[in-house]
Scaffold this motif. Structure first.
Motif, PDB file in Angstrom:
ATOM      1  N   MET A 193      10.809  32.746 -18.445  1.00  0.00           N
ATOM      2  CA  MET A 193      10.610  34.189 -18.306  1.00  0.00           C
ATOM      3  C   MET A 193       9.263  34.445 -17.645  1.00  0.00           C
ATOM      4  O   MET A 193       8.405  33.562 -17.591  1.00  0.00           O
ATOM      5  N   ARG A 202      13.858  37.456 -17.726  1.00  0.00           N
ATOM      6  CA  ARG A 202      14.301  36.101 -18.062  1.00  0.00           C
ATOM      7  C   ARG A 202      15.203  35.546 -16.970  1.00  0.00           C
ATOM      8  O   ARG A 202      15.820  36.291 -16.213  1.00  0.00           O
ATOM      9  N   SER A 234      11.015  30.205 -21.964  1.00  0.00           N
ATOM     10  CA  SER A 234      11.433  31.306 -22.844  1.00  0.00           C
ATOM     11  C   SER A 234      11.794  30.810 -24.242  1.00  0.00           C
ATOM     12  O   SER A 234      11.937  31.604 -25.162  1.00  0.00           O
TER      13      SER A 234
END
Lengths: 286, 171
Positions: A193, A202, A234
């Motif tokens: 992300m 993302r 992420s």
């Protein structure tokens, strides 16, 4: 009868048989959905090559170090001054970070988050690069004996994501060596992300080996992304812990004909100068 | 013959080591492929049965070290070996220039074989850009130039390259 025929036509039969073996091996591994346990023989071969690579790398590095130490002393004084200054700066940063860490710990307790354990790392030395020129794979001097397993995250000493332990059909972890799939390899897929607070877009980071960089896609078309933004992991997919720096955005393709943005990302890790890495054996998050 | 197999495999191991550990340290990132060159030399000087087995084995070694789908290099090295055997009848590889030309031709065969195998068996096949194409051509030229060099290396393996006898001169 068959043996007699084989003996008579061995010039055709042997290459044909070898082709059949290699193609059936290929199709079996390529279309197999389950990971296949490598044989002891493959592990032994990979280990032998690993030891040979370690010896070669060690010898060359030793010679380089010797030359650096005794022959190329010019500019040591200036470098010493520069390192002293850098040391002061880093000490200041460390103090600030320690303070932030303590504050973070207090806030964690306040919010009721408990630490489940500490990350466990093992340092490794890069002893080889992919042969054949098609893949982006590194060989490191840590293997099953050190607890290295497929898909374990690998980062550089400055914290940037390098890749993960190769988990492809046919990949082999030796006793004291293993292969790292770099993030620039076409087979690499990492959930990432954008770090910027107003964005947090993302996507999946895919390697583009031809350019030595990565592409992040799909990111929402309206996502706020600018060149220079930091791309971090992420934490999705549970391979890489959340928040590890991966790269920096170098270009955002806002082609109207596409449904999503295509973001070009330059890896933070300098693969050409990578000598040591860290393998994450255990993470408190993953 | 066993000595030759051991010699070829030992040489292949040394070459893999140089290719994967030493060349990157020297900053070389070209598509130099020593085992491809070995397959060409084997194609030039060995009979079909033993040569095919040797190329199959060195391809297997390369598959293991490259982190590749096992079988890709086995099949491509076998293809190069058979193509080299076929071509040696047409291009007499007696001079270094002839060996270089053959190496170049076999480089094309190798790339074509790898391309087909990737298309058939890999989820993702390597994309060709101007930069990679340039590097690939440069790598092919270097590999071709290595063919005459390797010829002399292979002479070190006992009995690998049989000396051809010249025509008998009467009187």
């Amino acid at each position: 009868m068959l043996l007699e025929w084989l003996r008579r036509h061995q010039n055709t039969a042997v290459p044909l048989l070898l082709y059949l073996i290699s193609l059936s091996l290929l199709s079996h591994r390529a279309y197999s959905r389950h990971s296949i346990q490598p044989s002891l023989f493959s592990r032994a071969v990979v280990s032998v090559v690993g030891y040979a690579q370690m010896t070669a790398t060690g010898t060359v590095t030793g010679i380089e170090n010797m030359l650096d130490r005794y022959l190329f002393l010019a500019g040591v004084e200036e470098e010493n001054q520069r390192l002293k200054l850098e040391n002061h700066r880093l000490r200041r940063q460390l103090a600030a970070l320690e303070e932030k860490g303590l504050e973070n710990e207090r806030l964690r307790k306040l919010c009721g988050f408990e630490r489940s354990g500490q990350d466990q790392w093992v340092p490794a030395r890069v002893i080889g690069e992919s042969v054949g020129g098609v893949n982006k794979v590194l060989t490191i001097n840590r293997g099953s004996r050190d607890g290295v397993r497929p898909r374990m995250p690998v980062i550089s000493y400055d914290g940037a994501v390098v890749g993960q332990i190769l988990d492809e059909p046919g990949s082999v972890i030796g006793f004291d060596s293993s292969q790292v799939l770099l993030i620039t390899d076409r087979r690499s897929r990492i959930p990432v992300m954008i770090q910027r607070p107003e964005s947090r877009a993302r996507g999946i980071l895919v390697g583009v080996p031809e350019r030595g960089e990565c592409e992040m896609s799909p990111a929402e078309k309206l996502a706020v992304v600018e060149p220079g933004d930091l791309v971090i992991t992420s934490g999705f997919g549970r391979v890489f812990p959340r928040g590890r720096p991966v790269g920096r955005v170098i270009e955002v393709d806002r082609d109207p004909s596409r449904l999503f943005l295509l973001i070009r990302v330059e890896p933070l890790a300098d693969f050409r100068r990578l000598e040591e890495v860290l393998v994450m054996l255990k993470s408190e998050e993953t | 013959m066993i000595k030759q197999y051991i010699g070829v495999l030992f040489l292949a191991l040394v070459m893999v080591m140089i290719q994967s550990a030493l060349l990157p340290l020297l900053g070389t990132r070209l598509f130099v492929d020593f085992l491809f060159v070995m397959a060409v030399i084997i194609g030039l000087f060995k009979d079909r049965v033993h040569g095919a087995i040797m190329c199959f084995l060195i391809g297997g070694l390369e598959d293991l070290v490259a982190g590749q789908l096992p079988g890709v290099f086995m099949a491509s090295r076998l293809t190069v070996f058979l193509a080299a055997q076929f071509a040696r009848v047409r291009i007499a590889p007696d001079t270094p220039v002839a060996k270089f030309s053959l190496g170049l031709l076999m480089g094309l065969v190798d790339r074509a074989a790898l391309y087909v195998l990737y298309q058939l068996f890999a989820d993702i096949s390597p994309a060709l850009t101007a930069r990679t194409a340039g590097l690939m051509v440069l790598g092919m030229l270097i590999n071709a130039a290595l063919v005459p060099v390797f010829y002399y290396l292979f002479k070190l393996i006992p009995g690998f390259i049989e000396q051809r006898r010249g025509p008998r001169v009467a009187g």
